[in-house]
Every structure is written in structure tokens, then in C-alpha cells.
Design a protein around this motif. Sequence first.
Motif, PDB file in Angstrom:
ATOM      1  N   UNK A  13      70.701 -29.522 -44.102  1.00  0.00           N
ATOM      2  CA  UNK A  13      70.221 -28.698 -44.818  1.00  0.00           C
ATOM      3  C   UNK A  13      71.214 -28.393 -46.086  1.00  0.00           C
ATOM      4  N   UNK A  14      71.071 -28.252 -47.420  1.00  0.00           N
ATOM      5  CA  UNK A  14      72.429 -27.672 -47.902  1.00  0.00           C
ATOM      6  C   UNK A  14      71.938 -25.926 -48.216  1.00  0.00           C
ATOM      7  N   UNK A  15      72.250 -24.427 -47.926  1.00  0.00           N
ATOM      8  CA  UNK A  15      72.233 -23.989 -49.417  1.00  0.00           C
ATOM      9  C   UNK A  15      73.742 -23.710 -50.332  1.00  0.00           C
ATOM     10  N   UNK A  16      73.755 -23.688 -51.448  1.00  0.00           N
ATOM     11  CA  UNK A  16      74.996 -24.141 -51.956  1.00  0.00           C
ATOM     12  C   UNK A  16      74.981 -22.985 -53.399  1.00  0.00           C
ATOM     13  N   UNK A  17      75.443 -21.337 -52.425  1.00  0.00           N
ATOM     14  CA  UNK A  17      75.241 -20.204 -53.200  1.00  0.00           C
ATOM     15  C   UNK A  17      75.976 -20.520 -54.640  1.00  0.00           C
ATOM     16  N   UNK A  18      77.275 -21.160 -54.736  1.00  0.00           N
ATOM     17  CA  UNK A  18      78.364 -20.906 -55.943  1.00  0.00           C
ATOM     18  C   UNK A  18      77.393 -21.523 -56.936  1.00  0.00           C
ATOM     19  N   UNK A 134      93.118 -28.985 -43.438  1.00  0.00           N
ATOM     20  CA  UNK A 134      93.666 -28.423 -43.011  1.00  0.00           C
ATOM     21  C   UNK A 134      93.240 -29.683 -41.376  1.00  0.00           C
ATOM     22  N   UNK A 135      94.703 -29.894 -41.226  1.00  0.00           N
ATOM     23  CA  UNK A 135      93.942 -31.419 -40.207  1.00  0.00           C
ATOM     24  C   UNK A 135      93.404 -30.720 -39.062  1.00  0.00           C
ATOM     25  N   UNK A 136      93.839 -29.290 -38.810  1.00  0.00           N
ATOM     26  CA  UNK A 136      92.917 -28.724 -37.807  1.00  0.00           C
ATOM     27  C   UNK A 136      91.511 -28.958 -37.451  1.00  0.00           C
ATOM     28  N   UNK A 137      90.819 -28.246 -38.891  1.00  0.00           N
ATOM     29  CA  UNK A 137      89.906 -27.501 -39.294  1.00  0.00           C
ATOM     30  C   UNK A 137      89.055 -29.725 -39.388  1.00  0.00           C
ATOM     31  N   UNK A 138      89.803 -30.645 -40.028  1.00  0.00           N
ATOM     32  CA  UNK A 138      88.780 -31.634 -40.286  1.00  0.00           C
ATOM     33  C   UNK A 138      88.802 -32.591 -38.350  1.00  0.00           C
ATOM     34  N   UNK A 139      89.924 -31.571 -37.801  1.00  0.00           N
ATOM     35  CA  UNK A 139      89.157 -32.533 -36.196  1.00  0.00           C
ATOM     36  C   UNK A 139      88.437 -31.607 -35.851  1.00  0.00           C
ATOM     37  N   UNK A 140      87.741 -30.688 -36.244  1.00  0.00           N
ATOM     38  CA  UNK A 140      87.468 -29.955 -35.605  1.00  0.00           C
ATOM     39  C   UNK A 140      85.319 -30.243 -36.279  1.00  0.00           C
ATOM     40  N   UNK A 141      86.047 -30.755 -37.599  1.00  0.00           N
ATOM     41  CA  UNK A 141      84.778 -31.300 -38.165  1.00  0.00           C
ATOM     42  C   UNK A 141      84.371 -33.124 -37.378  1.00  0.00           C
ATOM     43  N   UNK A 142      84.583 -33.154 -36.734  1.00  0.00           N
ATOM     44  CA  UNK A 142      84.748 -34.753 -36.151  1.00  0.00           C
ATOM     45  C   UNK A 142      83.647 -34.468 -34.891  1.00  0.00           C
ATOM     46  N   UNK A 143      84.085 -33.324 -34.242  1.00  0.00           N
ATOM     47  CA  UNK A 143      82.994 -33.252 -32.988  1.00  0.00           C
ATOM     48  C   UNK A 143      81.390 -32.984 -33.857  1.00  0.00           C
ATOM     49  N   UNK A 149      72.207 -36.685 -36.563  1.00  0.00           N
ATOM     50  CA  UNK A 149      72.431 -35.129 -36.827  1.00  0.00           C
ATOM     51  C   UNK A 149      71.644 -34.761 -37.827  1.00  0.00           C
ATOM     52  N   UNK A 150      71.212 -33.411 -37.185  1.00  0.00           N
ATOM     53  CA  UNK A 150      70.877 -32.221 -37.616  1.00  0.00           C
ATOM     54  C   UNK A 150      71.775 -31.001 -38.160  1.00  0.00           C
ATOM     55  N   UNK A 158      83.383 -20.628 -52.721  1.00  0.00           N
ATOM     56  CA  UNK A 158      84.356 -21.719 -52.232  1.00  0.00           C
ATOM     57  C   UNK A 158      84.880 -22.069 -50.522  1.00  0.00           C
ATOM     58  N   UNK A 159      84.339 -20.882 -49.737  1.00  0.00           N
ATOM     59  CA  UNK A 159      83.872 -21.116 -48.529  1.00  0.00           C
ATOM     60  C   UNK A 159      82.696 -21.954 -48.249  1.00  0.00           C
ATOM     61  N   UNK A 160      83.115 -23.277 -46.897  1.00  0.00           N
ATOM     62  CA  UNK A 160      81.844 -23.959 -46.203  1.00  0.00           C
ATOM     63  C   UNK A 160      81.738 -24.242 -44.916  1.00  0.00           C
ATOM     64  N   UNK A 161      80.513 -24.021 -44.625  1.00  0.00           N
ATOM     65  CA  UNK A 161      80.134 -23.443 -42.856  1.00  0.00           C
ATOM     66  C   UNK A 161      79.058 -24.839 -42.922  1.00  0.00           C
ATOM     67  N   UNK A 162      79.451 -25.951 -42.151  1.00  0.00           N
ATOM     68  CA  UNK A 162      78.658 -27.104 -41.677  1.00  0.00           C
ATOM     69  C   UNK A 162      78.718 -26.849 -39.785  1.00  0.00           C
ATOM     70  N   UNK A 163      77.358 -27.065 -39.953  1.00  0.00           N
ATOM     71  CA  UNK A 163      76.740 -26.688 -38.214  1.00  0.00           C
ATOM     72  C   UNK A 163      76.353 -27.527 -38.475  1.00  0.00           C
ATOM     73  N   UNK A 164      75.636 -27.858 -36.374  1.00  0.00           N
ATOM     74  CA  UNK A 164      74.734 -27.921 -35.905  1.00  0.00           C
ATOM     75  C   UNK A 164      74.092 -27.207 -34.786  1.00  0.00           C
ATOM     76  N   UNK A 165      73.550 -27.684 -34.152  1.00  0.00           N
ATOM     77  CA  UNK A 165      72.469 -26.571 -32.662  1.00  0.00           C
ATOM     78  C   UNK A 165      73.860 -26.377 -32.039  1.00  0.00           C
TER      79      UNK A 165
END
Length: 181
Positions: A13-18, A134-143, A149-150, A158-165
Amino acid sequence: MALKATIYKADIQIADMDRHYYGDHSLTIARHPSETDERMMVRLFAFALHAHEALAFGKGLSAEDEPDLWQRDLTGAIERWIDVGLPDEKRLLKACGRAAEVRVYSYSANSGIWWKQMSGKLDRAKNLYVANIAPDTSLALSKLAARTMKLSCSIQEGQVWLSDDQHSVQLEPVTWKNFAV
């Protein structure tokens, strides 16, 4: 015998306010045997950032002449070409000749070295945009990677928040090269 791609399913589900874009997408992602969770999730991030009904995953690592993501118009012309990782100069210049807009999202610890070597060679590419995660951010994304996936994605200023449950990752790509005006 060649190894086959692993199939991942993502409902996002994408909510892109920009961009004032709000949509739900059910995606099927083929992960090449040599592709990491990190790279696959950066591809998914790039999809969320540029979501459009015509945006599609390319063959990626399986094809040298296709991007990770692309958007074509009704005539078949490439409007947007998106690569992730550290593509070489020849590939990017060729993409800039084929597409109206080319975007690269780098994410590895070696991105800074890659960009120092490439930046001068790519000055003439007026339709090229390069950003780094940033590498630490992409590693967190891999989790967040899972066979099914939901996800929800929010984009604002310009800020993006990607999340699951269970997890949430904030991404703020740093622009290294913007389109020439």
C-alpha cells in the motif's frame, strides 16, 4: 542445470504525499539466484518510490539490456529506466540514450568509491539521476524480505517509511546527481 529464480509476492500500500499518489499493488518479484534480499528490497523500494500503473520489473540480473524497473508509454518508448546497485558507465550512457529519464539507486558500502570514479564520466548525461541509500538502511530494509510480504509505504518530503507488521525502516536517499535543467 541452471538455477531458477525464486518467486516473492508483495502486497504494498503506497501513500506518496509528494506526488499525490495513493495505490495498492500486488507484485510478483522474481529473485535471481545470485541476488540478495538487500538488492531485491532496494528494487521494491524503487518501485514504491516511482509507483505507476505502467511501471514494471525488468529481467534485472538476467538481462544486460533491461533495467531493474522500467516504465514504457503506449508506443513502447521507455519513459523511465531504473537500476539499483553500481552499474557501469557504458550501461548508464546507453540507458540515457534509450530512455527519457534514467535513475540509479546505489546502496552498498562501496557506493562512495563507485561514485567518485563515475561522477565525472556521467556529467554529460542530462537525463540521469543518481541517489544513494546508506548501507545500514539497505541492510535494515532486507529484514523486511519474506516470500509473502504485506507492506505499507509512506512518502513525504523525500522521506520514505517502509514497514510490515513487525518492522519499520526509514529511508532518505541522498541525491548525488540530479537532472540537468
